[in-house]
Design a protein around this motif. Structure first.
Motif, mmCIF file in Angstrom:
data_model
loop_
_atom_site.group_PDB
_atom_site.id
_atom_site.type_symbol
_atom_site.label_atom_id
_atom_site.label_comp_id
_atom_site.label_asym_id
_atom_site.label_seq_id
_atom_site.Cartn_x
_atom_site.Cartn_y
_atom_site.Cartn_z
ATOM 1 N N SER A 17 -0.675 7.777 -8.554
ATOM 2 C CA SER A 17 -0.847 7.003 -7.323
ATOM 3 C C SER A 17 -0.904 7.922 -6.127
ATOM 4 O O SER A 17 -0.218 8.935 -6.072
ATOM 5 N N LYS A 18 -1.736 7.540 -5.182
ATOM 6 C CA LYS A 18 -1.861 8.351 -3.967
ATOM 7 C C LYS A 18 -1.853 7.424 -2.757
ATOM 8 O O LYS A 18 -2.049 6.215 -2.895
ATOM 9 N N ASN A 76 15.057 1.726 -8.841
ATOM 10 C CA ASN A 76 14.429 0.409 -8.714
ATOM 11 C C ASN A 76 12.957 0.396 -9.094
ATOM 12 O O ASN A 76 12.216 -0.490 -8.697
ATOM 13 N N GLY A 77 12.528 1.362 -9.876
ATOM 14 C CA GLY A 77 11.135 1.401 -10.304
ATOM 15 C C GLY A 77 10.486 2.680 -9.848
ATOM 16 O O GLY A 77 11.114 3.537 -9.259
ATOM 17 N N PHE A 78 9.210 2.794 -10.141
ATOM 18 C CA PHE A 78 8.518 4.018 -9.774
ATOM 19 C C PHE A 78 7.053 3.709 -9.523
ATOM 20 O O PHE A 78 6.533 2.684 -9.945
ATOM 21 N N ILE A 79 6.415 4.599 -8.829
ATOM 22 C CA ILE A 79 4.984 4.546 -8.617
ATOM 23 C C ILE A 79 4.384 5.544 -9.601
ATOM 24 O O ILE A 79 4.886 6.658 -9.746
ATOM 25 N N HIS A 80 3.329 5.154 -10.296
ATOM 26 C CA HIS A 80 2.705 6.045 -11.271
ATOM 27 C C HIS A 80 2.361 7.365 -10.612
ATOM 28 O O HIS A 80 1.933 7.395 -9.457
ATOM 29 N N THR A 107 0.851 -1.186 0.000
ATOM 30 C CA THR A 107 0.000 0.000 0.000
ATOM 31 C C THR A 107 0.887 1.236 0.000
ATOM 32 O O THR A 107 1.816 1.331 0.801
ATOM 33 N N VAL A 108 0.606 2.152 -0.902
ATOM 34 C CA VAL A 108 1.387 3.385 -0.990
ATOM 35 C C VAL A 108 1.159 4.213 0.276
ATOM 36 O O VAL A 108 0.025 4.517 0.621
ATOM 37 N N LEU A 146 7.495 5.274 -0.309
ATOM 38 C CA LEU A 146 7.403 4.392 0.847
ATOM 39 C C LEU A 146 6.163 3.519 0.713
ATOM 40 O O LEU A 146 5.055 4.028 0.589
ATOM 41 N N ILE A 147 6.375 2.201 0.727
ATOM 42 C CA ILE A 147 5.292 1.247 0.535
ATOM 43 C C ILE A 147 5.165 0.392 1.790
ATOM 44 O O ILE A 147 6.143 -0.199 2.247
ATOM 45 N N THR A 148 3.961 0.309 2.339
ATOM 46 C CA THR A 148 3.707 -0.554 3.488
ATOM 47 C C THR A 148 3.469 -1.958 2.938
ATOM 48 O O THR A 148 2.582 -2.164 2.114
#
Length: 101
Positions: A73-74, A66-70, A45-46, A51-53
């Motif tokens: 995304s919120k 190492n990648g990205f969140i669109h 979960t963003v 930072l991803i939980t």
């Protein structure tokens, strides 16, 4: 009295250091309890864009390399990530959105 101010600041610094050590210990304990390891593909979960939980008390850091969140995304959005590494000394977890990595 400058001596009193210095003593107060020193005391606050020690308290902050203790709090940080406790937080680090909790984070490490949560990571160990989760059983998460490098190579795992997880639904996270963003929390904030980097930072991803990924489990109870376990957050992973997503770096640009190492990648990205669109960009749309919120916080609260679900994302699939792969665990690159888990540092069992600090409790730090590195993630990627590149599942082939």
């Amino acid at each position: 009295d400058p001596q009193m101010v210095y003593a107060g600041a020193e005391e606050k610094g020690a308290a902050i250091g203790l709090l940080r050590a406790q937080k680090r210990a909790e984070k490490l304990q949560c990571l160990k309890a989760s059983g998460i390891k490098a190579g795992d593909v997880l639904q996270g979960t963003v929390a904030i864009p980097t930072l991803i939980t990924i489990g109870p008390g376990v957050d992973g850091l997503l770096t640009k390399a190492n990648g990205f969140i669109h960009s749309t995304s919120k916080p609260g959005d679900k994302v699939t990530v792969k665990v690159l590494s888990c540092d069992m000394q600090t409790g730090n977890v590195r993630l990627t959105t590149n599942l082939a990595a």
